[in-house]
Each structure stands twice: as C-alpha cells, then as structure tokens.
Design a protein around this motif. Sequence first.
Motif, mmCIF file in Angstrom:
data_model
loop_
_atom_site.group_PDB
_atom_site.id
_atom_site.type_symbol
_atom_site.label_atom_id
_atom_site.label_comp_id
_atom_site.label_asym_id
_atom_site.label_seq_id
_atom_site.Cartn_x
_atom_site.Cartn_y
_atom_site.Cartn_z
ATOM 1 N N HIS A 112 78.444 65.865 8.377
ATOM 2 C CA HIS A 112 78.247 66.473 9.687
ATOM 3 C C HIS A 112 78.345 65.362 10.735
ATOM 4 C CE1 HIS A 112 76.119 69.131 6.885
ATOM 5 N NE2 HIS A 112 76.441 70.106 7.718
ATOM 6 N N VAL A 113 78.965 65.686 11.859
ATOM 7 C CA VAL A 113 79.088 64.700 12.931
ATOM 8 C C VAL A 113 78.700 65.344 14.252
ATOM 9 C CG1 VAL A 113 81.566 65.175 13.297
ATOM 10 C CG2 VAL A 113 80.597 62.962 13.994
ATOM 11 N N ALA A 114 77.945 64.591 15.056
ATOM 12 C CA ALA A 114 77.562 65.036 16.397
ATOM 13 C C ALA A 114 78.200 64.085 17.403
ATOM 14 C CB ALA A 114 76.041 65.037 16.556
ATOM 15 N N LEU A 115 79.073 64.624 18.238
ATOM 16 C CA LEU A 115 79.707 63.844 19.300
ATOM 17 C C LEU A 115 78.863 64.060 20.548
ATOM 18 C CD1 LEU A 115 83.362 64.989 18.537
ATOM 19 C CD2 LEU A 115 82.189 62.937 17.682
ATOM 20 N N VAL A 116 78.075 63.065 20.917
ATOM 21 C CA VAL A 116 77.069 63.266 21.965
ATOM 22 C C VAL A 116 77.443 62.667 23.317
ATOM 23 C CG1 VAL A 116 75.226 63.447 20.260
ATOM 24 C CG2 VAL A 116 75.685 61.235 21.328
ATOM 25 N N ASP A 117 78.626 62.098 23.416
ATOM 26 C CA ASP A 117 79.027 61.463 24.673
ATOM 27 C C ASP A 117 79.979 62.317 25.506
ATOM 28 O OD1 ASP A 117 81.266 61.276 23.109
ATOM 29 O OD2 ASP A 117 81.516 59.110 23.327
ATOM 30 N N GLY A 118 80.204 63.561 25.076
ATOM 31 C CA GLY A 118 81.073 64.463 25.824
ATOM 32 C C GLY A 118 82.547 64.315 25.519
ATOM 33 N N MET A 135 86.704 73.938 8.234
ATOM 34 C CA MET A 135 85.735 73.110 8.906
ATOM 35 C C MET A 135 85.330 73.813 10.176
ATOM 36 S SD MET A 135 86.166 70.872 11.806
ATOM 37 C CE MET A 135 84.949 69.692 11.486
ATOM 38 N N GLN A 136 84.110 73.619 10.565
ATOM 39 C CA GLN A 136 83.552 74.317 11.724
ATOM 40 C C GLN A 136 83.255 73.337 12.849
ATOM 41 O OE1 GLN A 136 80.395 77.115 10.841
ATOM 42 N NE2 GLN A 136 79.300 76.500 12.677
ATOM 43 N N VAL A 137 83.627 73.708 14.070
ATOM 44 C CA VAL A 137 83.333 72.913 15.256
ATOM 45 C C VAL A 137 82.488 73.771 16.199
ATOM 46 C CG1 VAL A 137 84.251 71.634 17.214
ATOM 47 C CG2 VAL A 137 85.515 71.661 15.049
ATOM 48 N N ASP A 138 81.290 73.289 16.487
ATOM 49 C CA ASP A 138 80.379 73.971 17.403
ATOM 50 C C ASP A 138 80.369 73.236 18.735
ATOM 51 O OD1 ASP A 138 79.022 76.097 15.763
ATOM 52 O OD2 ASP A 138 78.647 74.354 14.500
ATOM 53 N N PHE A 139 80.772 73.934 19.791
ATOM 54 C CA PHE A 139 80.769 73.392 21.144
ATOM 55 C C PHE A 139 79.454 73.791 21.799
ATOM 56 C CE2 PHE A 139 85.153 73.216 20.119
ATOM 57 C CZ PHE A 139 85.774 72.354 21.002
ATOM 58 N N TYR A 140 78.682 72.823 22.248
ATOM 59 C CA TYR A 140 77.409 73.070 22.925
ATOM 60 C C TYR A 140 77.524 72.619 24.378
ATOM 61 C CZ TYR A 140 74.780 74.229 18.720
ATOM 62 O OH TYR A 140 74.300 74.846 17.604
ATOM 63 N N HIS A 141 77.549 73.584 25.275
ATOM 64 C CA HIS A 141 77.625 73.310 26.706
ATOM 65 C C HIS A 141 76.194 73.155 27.228
ATOM 66 C CE1 HIS A 141 79.385 74.658 30.843
ATOM 67 N NE2 HIS A 141 78.803 73.479 30.893
ATOM 68 N N LEU A 142 75.817 71.927 27.533
ATOM 69 C CA LEU A 142 74.459 71.614 27.977
ATOM 70 C C LEU A 142 74.316 71.951 29.460
ATOM 71 C CD1 LEU A 142 74.160 68.162 26.198
ATOM 72 C CD2 LEU A 142 73.236 70.350 25.407
ATOM 73 N N THR A 143 73.611 73.038 29.745
ATOM 74 C CA THR A 143 73.414 73.444 31.137
ATOM 75 C C THR A 143 71.943 73.431 31.541
ATOM 76 O OG1 THR A 143 73.378 75.763 30.481
ATOM 77 C CG2 THR A 143 75.494 74.867 31.224
ATOM 78 N N ARG A 144 71.049 73.791 30.641
ATOM 79 C CA ARG A 144 69.626 73.872 30.959
ATOM 80 C C ARG A 144 68.818 72.782 30.243
ATOM 81 N NH1 ARG A 144 69.042 77.402 34.058
ATOM 82 N NH2 ARG A 144 67.111 78.494 34.159
ATOM 83 N N ASP A 149 82.746 68.308 7.436
ATOM 84 C CA ASP A 149 82.576 69.733 7.173
ATOM 85 C C ASP A 149 82.210 70.492 8.446
ATOM 86 O OD1 ASP A 149 83.023 69.223 4.493
ATOM 87 O OD2 ASP A 149 80.891 69.155 3.979
ATOM 88 N N ARG A 150 81.434 69.821 9.311
ATOM 89 C CA ARG A 150 80.997 70.467 10.545
ATOM 90 C C ARG A 150 80.842 69.428 11.646
ATOM 91 N NH1 ARG A 150 75.892 74.644 11.107
ATOM 92 N NH2 ARG A 150 76.398 75.383 13.197
ATOM 93 N N ALA A 151 81.305 69.788 12.837
ATOM 94 C CA ALA A 151 81.193 68.912 14.003
ATOM 95 C C ALA A 151 80.437 69.637 15.104
ATOM 96 C CB ALA A 151 82.580 68.507 14.497
ATOM 97 N N PHE A 152 79.583 68.903 15.779
ATOM 98 C CA PHE A 152 78.849 69.397 16.936
ATOM 99 C C PHE A 152 79.337 68.600 18.136
ATOM 100 C CE2 PHE A 152 76.251 69.856 13.194
ATOM 101 C CZ PHE A 152 75.746 71.145 13.298
ATOM 102 N N GLY A 208 69.081 68.727 3.279
ATOM 103 C CA GLY A 208 69.607 67.714 2.365
ATOM 104 C C GLY A 208 70.904 67.075 2.811
ATOM 105 N N GLY A 209 71.337 67.367 4.030
ATOM 106 C CA GLY A 209 72.585 66.807 4.546
ATOM 107 C C GLY A 209 72.384 65.488 5.265
ATOM 108 N N ARG A 210 73.481 64.938 5.705
ATOM 109 C CA ARG A 210 73.488 63.687 6.479
ATOM 110 C C ARG A 210 74.299 63.910 7.746
ATOM 111 N NH1 ARG A 210 72.628 58.579 3.546
ATOM 112 N NH2 ARG A 210 71.392 59.179 1.736
ATOM 113 N N LEU A 211 73.918 63.178 8.779
ATOM 114 C CA LEU A 211 74.537 63.340 10.094
ATOM 115 C C LEU A 211 74.963 61.994 10.649
ATOM 116 C CD1 LEU A 211 75.109 65.190 12.618
ATOM 117 C CD2 LEU A 211 72.788 64.608 13.373
ATOM 118 N N LEU A 212 76.168 61.965 11.205
ATOM 119 C CA LEU A 212 76.640 60.816 11.971
ATOM 120 C C LEU A 212 76.591 61.217 13.437
ATOM 121 C CD1 LEU A 212 77.994 57.990 12.089
ATOM 122 C CD2 LEU A 212 80.193 59.193 12.067
#
Length: 146
Positions: A86-92, A1-10, A102-105, A28-32
């Motif tokens: 796929h899951v996006a954790l958007v609250d930090g 499984m892949q975890v992508d860390f996105y450091h929001l600076t700009r 399978d993949r987390a952002f 064709g994927g789905r996102l939570l």
Amino acid sequence: MQVDFYHLTRSPLDRVLPRIAERIVGDGGRLLVVVRDEAQAVAIDKLLWSYAPDSFLPHAVAGAGEDVAQPVLIAIGVDPSNGARHVALVDGEWRDEALGFDRAFHFFDQGAIGEARAAWKALAEREGVERRYWKQLETGGWEQAA
C-alpha cells in the motif's frame, strides 16, 4: 489495483492519514508514505508519534535504520524497502510508480486539484486500475463520489 483519491477539504491530512495507516497495519499490511521532502518527512514522523495519546503506530523515516522491519515507512521516493503493498502519496503529486502496489491513496487539497483531475483522467485509460474518488462531507466523514 485500486487508487483512492482523497480530496482534503475539511479535515487536514493529519486527521486522515493516521486512521488509514492504522487500518492497514491492523490488517497485517504495510504502508509506504511518500512525501515531497525532508521537512514533510519530519512532520509526518512527528504526526504518527503524536496523533492520539492512546495509540501506537510503528513507523520510521527511510534510512533511519532497518527500513525492512517498519510497518509504516516514510520516504521521499517510491521505494517500498519495507515490502509495502500500500502506498500513500501525501504531497498532492501523483506518481505512476504507485501503480506497482496493490492499493494507492492519493491525498490532495484544493491547490493540487488540477493535477489530481489529470491523474484521474489518465488512470481511466489504464487497464486493471480501479479508481475511487472520496469527498468529504460537512460532518467530516467521507463518501465515495465516483
């Protein structure tokens, strides 16, 4: 499984999240999308309706009806009732429940850098987890830094 860390600076989340969601749905994927509270759910819902005048990204807030049919579902908890892989954790905040996908952002800003570093370090010890750290360039694009 892949975890992508996105450091929001700009670029703020509202410029990054819709592009990632479009790519996932386009393939064709789905996102939570996991938010901290009802107010953030409403803000993300509005964002996904209005981020670009010429695009449409089908989505809903969990519990609004037919969660299972939604390509993008916005929820307070990590419950992929839309069948998302796929899951996006958007609250930090990192949540270990994301490891079931399978993949987390994992999106975070400077205020959550300490927690993100702790999650990065803890995930290094997890078998089967591939970590990627994305830093934002001066031009606004992204570069994989780790």
